[in-house]
Structures are given as C-alpha cells and as structure tokens.
Design a protein around this motif. Structure first.
Motif, PDB file in Angstrom:
ATOM      1  N   PRO A 117       0.810  -1.232   0.000  1.00 32.68           N
ATOM      2  CA  PRO A 117       0.000   0.000   0.000  1.00 32.68           C
ATOM      3  C   PRO A 117       0.841   1.279   0.000  1.00 32.68           C
ATOM      4  O   PRO A 117       0.519   2.231  -0.716  1.00 32.68           O
ATOM      5  N   LEU A 118       1.933   1.305   0.775  1.00 31.18           N
ATOM      6  CA  LEU A 118       2.768   2.502   0.822  1.00 31.18           C
ATOM      7  C   LEU A 118       3.483   2.744  -0.503  1.00 31.18           C
ATOM      8  O   LEU A 118       3.620   3.883  -0.955  1.00 31.18           O
ATOM      9  N   GLU A 119       3.955   1.656  -1.139  1.00 26.08           N
ATOM     10  CA  GLU A 119       4.608   1.812  -2.436  1.00 26.08           C
ATOM     11  C   GLU A 119       3.611   2.258  -3.508  1.00 26.08           C
ATOM     12  O   GLU A 119       3.937   3.047  -4.397  1.00 26.08           O
ATOM     13  N   GLY A 120       2.376   1.754  -3.411  1.00 26.09           N
ATOM     14  CA  GLY A 120       1.338   2.196  -4.340  1.00 26.09           C
ATOM     15  C   GLY A 120       1.027   3.666  -4.168  1.00 26.09           C
ATOM     16  O   GLY A 120       0.899   4.416  -5.146  1.00 26.09           O
ATOM     17  N   PRO A 352      12.933   7.223  -5.954  1.00 29.55           N
ATOM     18  CA  PRO A 352      13.054   5.854  -5.425  1.00 29.55           C
ATOM     19  C   PRO A 352      14.343   5.170  -5.850  1.00 29.55           C
ATOM     20  O   PRO A 352      14.904   4.361  -5.092  1.00 29.55           O
ATOM     21  N   LEU A 353      14.852   5.497  -7.060  1.00 26.49           N
ATOM     22  CA  LEU A 353      16.140   4.938  -7.495  1.00 26.49           C
ATOM     23  C   LEU A 353      17.264   5.441  -6.610  1.00 26.49           C
ATOM     24  O   LEU A 353      18.172   4.684  -6.227  1.00 26.49           O
ATOM     25  N   LEU A 354      17.221   6.744  -6.254  1.00 27.82           N
ATOM     26  CA  LEU A 354      18.244   7.317  -5.388  1.00 27.82           C
ATOM     27  C   LEU A 354      18.179   6.737  -3.983  1.00 27.82           C
ATOM     28  O   LEU A 354      19.206   6.585  -3.315  1.00 27.82           O
ATOM     29  N   PHE A 355      16.946   6.434  -3.517  1.00 25.95           N
ATOM     30  CA  PHE A 355      16.771   5.879  -2.171  1.00 25.95           C
ATOM     31  C   PHE A 355      17.047   4.377  -2.130  1.00 25.95           C
ATOM     32  O   PHE A 355      17.036   3.780  -1.051  1.00 25.95           O
ATOM     33  N   SER A 359      11.514  -1.752  -5.573  1.00 22.82           N
ATOM     34  CA  SER A 359      10.559  -1.662  -6.682  1.00 22.82           C
ATOM     35  C   SER A 359      10.773  -0.404  -7.529  1.00 22.82           C
ATOM     36  O   SER A 359       9.937  -0.086  -8.388  1.00 22.82           O
ATOM     37  N   ALA A 360      11.882   0.312  -7.329  1.00 21.16           N
ATOM     38  CA  ALA A 360      12.123   1.581  -8.016  1.00 21.16           C
ATOM     39  C   ALA A 360      12.122   1.457  -9.545  1.00 21.16           C
ATOM     40  O   ALA A 360      11.511   2.290 -10.230  1.00 21.16           O
ATOM     41  N   PRO A 361      12.807   0.449 -10.149  1.00 20.48           N
ATOM     42  CA  PRO A 361      12.797   0.342 -11.627  1.00 20.48           C
ATOM     43  C   PRO A 361      11.384   0.170 -12.184  1.00 20.48           C
ATOM     44  O   PRO A 361      11.045   0.768 -13.206  1.00 20.48           O
ATOM     45  N   LEU A 362      10.569  -0.642 -11.510  1.00 20.31           N
ATOM     46  CA  LEU A 362       9.195  -0.843 -11.965  1.00 20.31           C
ATOM     47  C   LEU A 362       8.411   0.470 -11.890  1.00 20.31           C
ATOM     48  O   LEU A 362       7.696   0.838 -12.834  1.00 20.31           O
ATOM     49  N   ASN A 365       9.506   2.912 -14.734  1.00 23.68           N
ATOM     50  CA  ASN A 365       9.008   2.553 -16.063  1.00 23.68           C
ATOM     51  C   ASN A 365       7.507   2.829 -16.188  1.00 23.68           C
ATOM     52  O   ASN A 365       7.043   3.328 -17.220  1.00 23.68           O
ATOM     53  N   VAL A 366       6.752   2.507 -15.145  1.00 26.19           N
ATOM     54  CA  VAL A 366       5.301   2.735 -15.186  1.00 26.19           C
ATOM     55  C   VAL A 366       4.994   4.232 -15.234  1.00 26.19           C
ATOM     56  O   VAL A 366       4.136   4.681 -16.007  1.00 26.19           O
ATOM     57  N   VAL A 367       5.700   5.019 -14.418  1.00 22.15           N
ATOM     58  CA  VAL A 367       5.485   6.470 -14.416  1.00 22.15           C
ATOM     59  C   VAL A 367       5.799   7.057 -15.792  1.00 22.15           C
ATOM     60  O   VAL A 367       5.046   7.894 -16.311  1.00 22.15           O
ATOM     61  N   PHE A 368       6.899   6.626 -16.384  1.00 21.16           N
ATOM     62  CA  PHE A 368       7.277   7.121 -17.713  1.00 21.16           C
ATOM     63  C   PHE A 368       6.180   6.815 -18.727  1.00 21.16           C
ATOM     64  O   PHE A 368       5.797   7.671 -19.542  1.00 21.16           O
ATOM     65  N   PHE A 369       5.647   5.604 -18.678  1.00 27.77           N
ATOM     66  CA  PHE A 369       4.589   5.208 -19.611  1.00 27.77           C
ATOM     67  C   PHE A 369       3.329   6.036 -19.373  1.00 27.77           C
ATOM     68  O   PHE A 369       2.677   6.484 -20.320  1.00 27.77           O
ATOM     69  N   VAL A 370       2.970   6.247 -18.102  1.00 29.73           N
ATOM     70  CA  VAL A 370       1.780   7.030 -17.762  1.00 29.73           C
ATOM     71  C   VAL A 370       1.914   8.462 -18.284  1.00 29.73           C
ATOM     72  O   VAL A 370       0.956   9.038 -18.818  1.00 29.73           O
ATOM     73  N   VAL A 371       3.108   9.044 -18.141  1.00 24.36           N
ATOM     74  CA  VAL A 371       3.337  10.405 -18.624  1.00 24.36           C
ATOM     75  C   VAL A 371       3.172  10.470 -20.142  1.00 24.36           C
ATOM     76  O   VAL A 371       2.531  11.400 -20.673  1.00 24.36           O
ATOM     77  N   LEU A 372       3.730   9.504 -20.862  1.00 23.36           N
ATOM     78  CA  LEU A 372       3.592   9.491 -22.321  1.00 23.36           C
ATOM     79  C   LEU A 372       2.123   9.385 -22.736  1.00 23.36           C
ATOM     80  O   LEU A 372       1.669  10.089 -23.649  1.00 23.36           O
ATOM     81  N   ILE A 373       1.370   8.519 -22.067  1.00 18.48           N
ATOM     82  CA  ILE A 373      -0.047   8.350 -22.402  1.00 18.48           C
ATOM     83  C   ILE A 373      -0.825   9.619 -22.079  1.00 18.48           C
ATOM     84  O   ILE A 373      -1.617  10.119 -22.888  1.00 18.48           O
ATOM     85  N   SER A 374      -0.601  10.163 -20.882  1.00 22.06           N
ATOM     86  CA  SER A 374      -1.324  11.367 -20.459  1.00 22.06           C
ATOM     87  C   SER A 374      -1.048  12.536 -21.393  1.00 22.06           C
ATOM     88  O   SER A 374      -1.973  13.201 -21.873  1.00 22.06           O
TER      89      SER A 374
END
Length: 572
Positions: A117-120, A352-355, A359-362, A365-374
């Motif tokens: 839940p916290l990662e979500g 998250p990659l810096l920390f 689950s940072a790589p996942l 990638n998901v955020v990047f895809f969401v930004v492209l779609i949005s």
C-alpha cells in the motif's frame, strides 16, 4: 578530437532538433515534451544515437535545475491579478487535489502492480501533479482561447502543485525507507517545506526588486543574468533551510515579474528562451534514462493506471473542489481533462532509485509510460474537447505586431512599435480619433520608406508603423486600439480607470474600445459632462451611462480637459 568537441556537436544537434520539433508540435497538436522525450529515447543506447546514459543522480540534478528555471519563468509571467482572481480554487487543487489524486491512483497501482500500500501511494504521489511547462506550452501552441478565469485556474494550479507532489513523494519515501512515523512528523515536514519556501520566495523577491532597480550595471546584458541569479538564490536558501525550493523560486518570479524593473522586456525574453532550453535539455536527458523495450513490459499496467488517473482520480479531485466556487459542469470537465503529466513525475520517479527502493525500476518505467499516455492523449485532444464543451472563445483583440524598442531604466515608460495590419480598424481614421490614453504620445509614424510627422490630423493607413511612448499600465488599452479584431472585446480590457482627453468623442470610444454607441456619437466627453451634470463642474464629479462611468479628472476654466472612464461590468 577531444570528447568535449563531440559533446558540443551532439548538444547543438539535439537542441536544434528540439527547437525544430516545437514547430512540428504546433502542427500536430502534440505537446513538445512528448517529442523531446522521443528524441531522448532515440538518442539513447537502444536508439539510433547509441549514447549510454544510466546515471539517475546526474539526471536528478539536471532535472531539478531545469525545473527550477521553468517555474521561475512561469512566475515571471504570472500576473498577480490572475492569482488574486483564482487563488482559492487553484490553491485547493494544488494541495488537496494532488492528495486526492495521489490516494486514488495509489490504491489502483497497489492492486494493478501488486505493490505494498505505501509503495502504491508513493507511485500515486509521483504522478499527482500536473505539469506547468506542458500546460503553458499547450495552451499557447494549440491556439486555444478560453475565458480568463478558467485559463488562470489551470495555469496557477499547474505552476503551484509541484511542491505538494514533491512533499508527498519525499515524505512517503522517508516512511518506506527510513521508517519515519506518519502523522505529526509528516505534518511538521509539510509545514516546514511550504512555510519556509513561501517566506524565502517572497523575501528574496522583494529584495531582488530593490537590488535590480537601485544598482547601475555597466552592461545591460547583465540584468537578465542577475535576475536568474536571484531566482537560484531563492531556491538555494529555501532548500538548504529545509523548505521547498520550487515554491520559493516560483514566488520570487511572481514578485519580480509583477514589479516595474529595469530592462524588463529583455529580462522576460531572456528567461523565456532559458526556460525553453531547459525543457529541451530536461526531457531529452530523461528520455535517455529509459529503455524503450522496458516500456513494452509494463504497457498493460501503465495503460490501466493512466486510465484510472485520467478518468477517475483527476475528476474526483477536481469536481468537488471547483463546485464550491461556482464552476459549471463544462468547465469542471475541461479542468479534469487538462491534467497533463510531464517532467515532474519523471523527475520524482528518480527519487526511489536514489533511495535504493527495490521496486524503483518498476515504478520508474510505469510512471514514464503514464506520462507518455497522459501527454499524448490529453494534449492532442484538448482543442477538440474545449470545442465540444463550447468553451472556446474568439481570440483577444491584439495588434498585428508589436515590438518593444526599450524599457527606459529610470522612467516609468516604454517605447513600443505597433504595426497596423492589412485591414486594421484604425485605417482611414485620424490620429486624434484613436481615443488613446491621455499619457500616451505617438513619437513617429513610418509609411514605407517615408517618415510621417504625427499630428492629430494624420490619417492612418494599413501597414503603418507607429512608435508609441506609453505607461506600462495603459498597454492593454493601446493594444486594443491598434488591434486587427473587427470589434474589441470589453472583457479583455483591464479592471482599471482609463484617462482620456476631454476632446475625445463618444464615437471614438465606440470605435476604439467597442463601447456601446451612445445617442449623440459626435459629442465630446467635455460636452457630455457639461450637458448632463448640473451646475459648475468639479474634479471628482461622475456620470454613469449604462455600464460606463465617466469622471471629471482635470479642468481648465469651465472646460473638462481630462476624463476617467471606468467599465463597471469589465471582467478580469
């Protein structure tokens, strides 16, 4: 050949391609950030450029600096009048709206990606804010004209919601990675971030204005550089004190941009160009970070999260808040749709990659895809949605072209060149009939290769160039007078008194500003006031005709020399 030689060549090519792609963006209706990200991916190791770049630390540093420049430029170009008009709905959208968006999207991400839940919620916080650069450039490049209240709400929200998203992201990372206790500690972090950021931003902005106007630099080109240094100073002080540097630099820009400063026009142009360069560099570098093939591995999950974000989370955050302020259903629908995600989510996805989160790589990638779609879907369909909702308006009345020659350093006046269009409203009228503000002086008129002495009897023609000395506050009125629009829209005029000569006729007012035609159009303001007001006139006497109030501002014997005009129904 040295490595730096190759890097300079590559940087020049990428920047030129980015600049040229901005023209393509306007034609396709596609936000420039999408094209810049694509350029970055094509330049990367998996693309035709073959450049290997996998350094999130450097990407974060460059992205932070570029975002600071973009927000500073946004602050410089944000009128205080716009903030005053919509600060309540915009501030709620920028805080509570981001929180609601983050929670709804985060719960969906928890289920779709199988995260904790916290990662979500962390992923939801990362994509919680709209992108100022994307919104600003899209509203400009797509040639969309909507009412000022709606446009101001969208721009102020997008410019001010980044600090909230950054706070939520950093706060949740502290909880997930460093076991910070949510509750009082998180609230204390919020107060420090926002409070310190606001105080530093306003304080540095005030000091900067005093410094800029009092110091006399040898080279005028140093003024834009000094203003940029003031912006970075604000960011640095706030960030080192534990506050939000992004909020601080935006507020510093607002304070500087809304005060009269030396070489103001040059400063604005410099920072506009700097902001565009920052956008190109930031999006290209962020594009370099991603492997296009990795997006295919999360396309379904990314598409599902993007759908929840666009169709569920954003409307749930927008509609209840805007309903409190009297926005209608069509306006709330448009604001819900203009929730473009851009650079900020991708920069925050680096955190998250810096920390060192597992689950940072996942998440990245998901955020990047969401930004492209949005950005792709919402950006390309915005003009269509605005038209379908019947929220588009005719373009504001503006001159065919203007050029500011200089901003006088110690005089509160500008010299501006106006070029009349091929079929201007001013053609065939004498200069004395233009109803210009009293303090305005036409210094020179050029017609082809000829210089025409500006007299009241001078007849204006198409394609004339007029060099006008004006006070900055009268600029909107003069823009309206020399516009090519068939009829100037009253709602585009500022909510302030306009001072005119008593010899101005009512017909001149109608032709110059689109005011209603009065019964005796040939009558001057001097004659009107002396006829309608009983007894000897005094400064301060007023006469109201419909939505227009005329006031006596200056007298010479019994003759009214100066008249103030106020539009009671003007909309700002």
């Amino acid at each position: 050949m040295f490595l730096i030689d190759k890097l300079i060549l590559l940087a020049a090519v990428v920047i030129l391609v980015g600049i040229l792609s901005s023209k393509l963006s306007a034609r396709l209706g596609l936000p420039v950030l999408v094209l810049f990200l694509i350029i970055g991916m094509l330049t990367g190791e998996s693309g035709i450029g073959g450049i290997a770049f996998d350094n999130p630390v450097w990407a974060h540093a460059l992205g932070t600096m570029a975002l600071a420049v973009i927000l500073f430029d946004g602050g410089l170009q944000t009128p205080v009048a716009s903030i005053k008009a919509v600060w309540k709905p915009a501030s709620l959208l920028a805080t509570l709206g981001v929180l609601v968006t983050a929670v709804v999207t985060g719960l969906a991400a928890t289920y779709i990606l199988g995260l904790s839940p916290l990662e979500g919620l962390l992923l939801g916080a990362i994509v919680g804010s709209t992108d100022a650069a994307a919104v600003f450039s899209l509203l400009r490049n797509a040639n969309i004209h909507i009412n000022k209240r709606l446009k101001s709400t969208l721009e102020i929200e997008s410019a001010s919601n980044d600090p909230m998203a950054i706070f939520l992201t950093v706060g949740l990372l502290e909880v997930v990675v460093n076991d910070m206790q949510p509750g009082l500690s998180l609230l204390q972090l919020f107060v420090i971030q926002m409070g310190v950021g606001a105080l530093v931003g306003l304080g540095v902005g005030w000091v900067s204005v005093k410094l800029i106007n009092r110091i006399h630099l040898v080279a005028s080109g140093l003024y834009p550089v000094m203003v940029a240094a003031c912006g970075f100073l604000s960011f640095g002080i706030a960030a080192n004190l534990g506050g939000s540097g992004f909020l601080a630099i935006f507020l510093t820009g607002v304070v500087i941009g809304n005060r009269r400063i030396a070489f103001q026009r040059s400063i604005f142009l410099f920072h506009d160009g700097l902001a565009w360069l920052s956008q190109i560099a930031m999006f290209v570098v962020l594009g370099l970070l991603i492997n296009p093939m990795s997006l295919l591995e999360v396309w379904w999950e990314g598409l599902a999260i993007a759908a929840v974000l666009i169709l569920v989370a954003r409307p749930l955050a927008v509609v209840p808040l805007l309903k409190l302020f009297g926005f209608n259903a069509r306006e709330m629908t448009l604001v819900s749709w203009v929730g473009l995600r851009g650079s900020v989510p991708i920069i925050l996805a680096i955190f998250p990659l810096l920390f060192g989160l597992e689950s940072a790589p996942l998440i990245f990638n998901v955020v990047f895809f969401v930004v492209l779609i949005s950005a792709s879907i919402q950006g390309t369909t915005l003009p269509l949605v605005a038209r379908k909702l019947k929220l588009t308006e005719s373009p504001p009345a503006v001159p065919a072209a203007t050029l500011e020659i200089t901003a006088l350093e110690e005089v509160d006046a500008d010299i501006v060149e106006y070029r009349l269009g091929d079929q201007p409203r001013a053609a065939g009228r004498r200069l004395s009939q233009m109803a210009l503000p009293e303090s305005t002086v036409v210094a020179m008129i050029t017609r082809g290769s000829n210089v025409i002495p500006p007299r009241g009897s001078t007849l204006l023609q198409a394609n004339d160039h007029l060099f006008v000395v004006l006070r900055p506050e009268t600029r909107p009125f003069i823009d309206c007078v020399f516009s090519d629009a068939p009829e100037a829209a009253l709602k585009e005029l500022p909510d302030q008194a306009l001072k005119l000569k008593g010899s101005t006729t009512l017909d001149d007012l109608h032709h110059a500003y689109g005011l209603q035609t009065f019964e005796q159009a040939h009558m001057t303001l001097d004659q009107l006031l002396r006829e309608r007001l009983d007894g000897p006139l005094e400064v301060g006497d007023t006469l109201t005709l419909g939505s227009v109030t005329f006031g006596v501002e200056g007298l010479l014997g019994e003759r009214v020399t100066t008249v103030s005009l106020t539009l009671d129904n003007a909309t700002g």
